[in-house]
Scaffold this motif. Structure first.
Motif, PDB file in Angstrom:
ATOM      1  N   ASP A   1      16.199   6.762  38.480  1.00  0.00           N
ATOM      2  CA  ASP A   1      16.010   8.205  38.655  1.00  0.00           C
ATOM      3  C   ASP A   1      17.237   9.021  38.273  1.00  0.00           C
ATOM      4  O   ASP A   1      17.308  10.214  38.574  1.00  0.00           O
TER       5      ASP A   1
ATOM      6  N   ASP B   1      13.176   8.438  35.020  1.00  0.00           N
ATOM      7  CA  ASP B   1      12.724   9.800  35.269  1.00  0.00           C
ATOM      8  C   ASP B   1      12.928  10.090  36.751  1.00  0.00           C
ATOM      9  O   ASP B   1      12.759   9.201  37.579  1.00  0.00           O
ATOM     10  N   ASP B   2      13.282  11.328  37.083  1.00  0.00           N
ATOM     11  CA  ASP B   2      13.550  11.633  38.488  1.00  0.00           C
ATOM     12  C   ASP B   2      12.327  12.158  39.235  1.00  0.00           C
ATOM     13  O   ASP B   2      12.441  12.553  40.399  1.00  0.00           O
ATOM     14  N   HIS B   3      11.161  12.130  38.590  1.00  0.00           N
ATOM     15  CA  HIS B   3       9.932  12.559  39.260  1.00  0.00           C
ATOM     16  C   HIS B   3       9.059  11.338  39.568  1.00  0.00           C
ATOM     17  O   HIS B   3       8.516  10.722  38.640  1.00  0.00           O
TER      18      HIS B   3
END
Length: 221
Positions: free
Chosen positions: A34, A8-10
């Motif tokens: 990410d 996930d990129d968060h």
């Protein structure tokens, strides 16, 4: 020890998933990525990864293409799709393309833990609120055929398909993958046959059929 890859990129959401996973499974090793490229690199570097929690919308991944890539190149790895999109039809498509579960980003911590434990135990998982609707959602014949065709490709054939969709020529694909051009042509022949397409353009369209709209973008517009 079991190994989980959180994709996930968060950072804050990765941290929440990491905490839930640590509570759910004892002695769990957790890796993070990410982008889709970093996911595939991690799976190449560490074949022992058991489960990927895959965000549907992050750099390099805009829908089900990332799921298809992982399933084609690393079929022994379980994948749970993570998304803000809880449309039962999207969930049905993800399952048809080989997801072991589906995790809406609105899921509470208790369900997150249950999901991780369930899939680590080699069972499929869906949140209770979606199970009835997903069971009622019919798989489209086109999507079922597409999933079967993609699943029939070898890891190298899938890599060739991705590069074809990016517009690379045979010589460029050969250079990128470190193989001979005649090998690329042989892979393309097999890809066209298994996907039921006649040319490179139609083969590229196949991957674009896996793209989905990011609900977060709709809110921003």
């Amino acid at each position: 020890m079991p190994t989980l890859l959180i994709a996930d990129d968060h950072p804050l959401f990765r941290a929440a998933l990491r905490g839930a996973a640590a509570d759910a499974v004892a002695d769990l090793q957790v890796r993070e990525a990410d982008s889709l490229d970093s996911v595939l690199a991690a799976l190449e570097a560490e074949p022992g990864i058991d489960l990927v929690l895959l965000d549907l919308h992050m750099p390099g991944n805009h829908g089900l293409a990332g799921l298809a890539a992982i399933r084609a190149q690393h079929p022994g790895v379980a994948v749970v799709v993570v998304s803000a999109n809880d449309d039962p039809r999207v969930v049905r498509r993800a399952l048809d393309h080989g997801a072991a579960g589906y995790l809406p980003k609105s899921t509470g911590l208790d369900e997150l833990r249950e999901a991780i434990r369930t899939v680590m135990g080699c069972e499929q998982w869906l949140p209770a609120v979606l199970r009835g609707a997903v069971s009622s959602a019919r798989s489209s014949p086109r999507d079922a055929a597409l999933a079967a065709g993609l699943a029939s490709l070898s890891p190298q054939q899938f890599r060739v398909l991705v590069l074809v969709a990016e517009g690379l020529l045979n010589k460029q694909i050969a250079d990128r993958l470190g193989i001979q051009e005649r090998t690329v042509k042989a892979h393309l022949t097999a890809i066209f046959e298994r996907l039921g397409v006649r040319n490179r353009t139609q083969a590229g369209v196949v991957l674009r059929e896996l793209e989905l709209t990011d609900p977060a973008r709709l809110l921003e517009d």
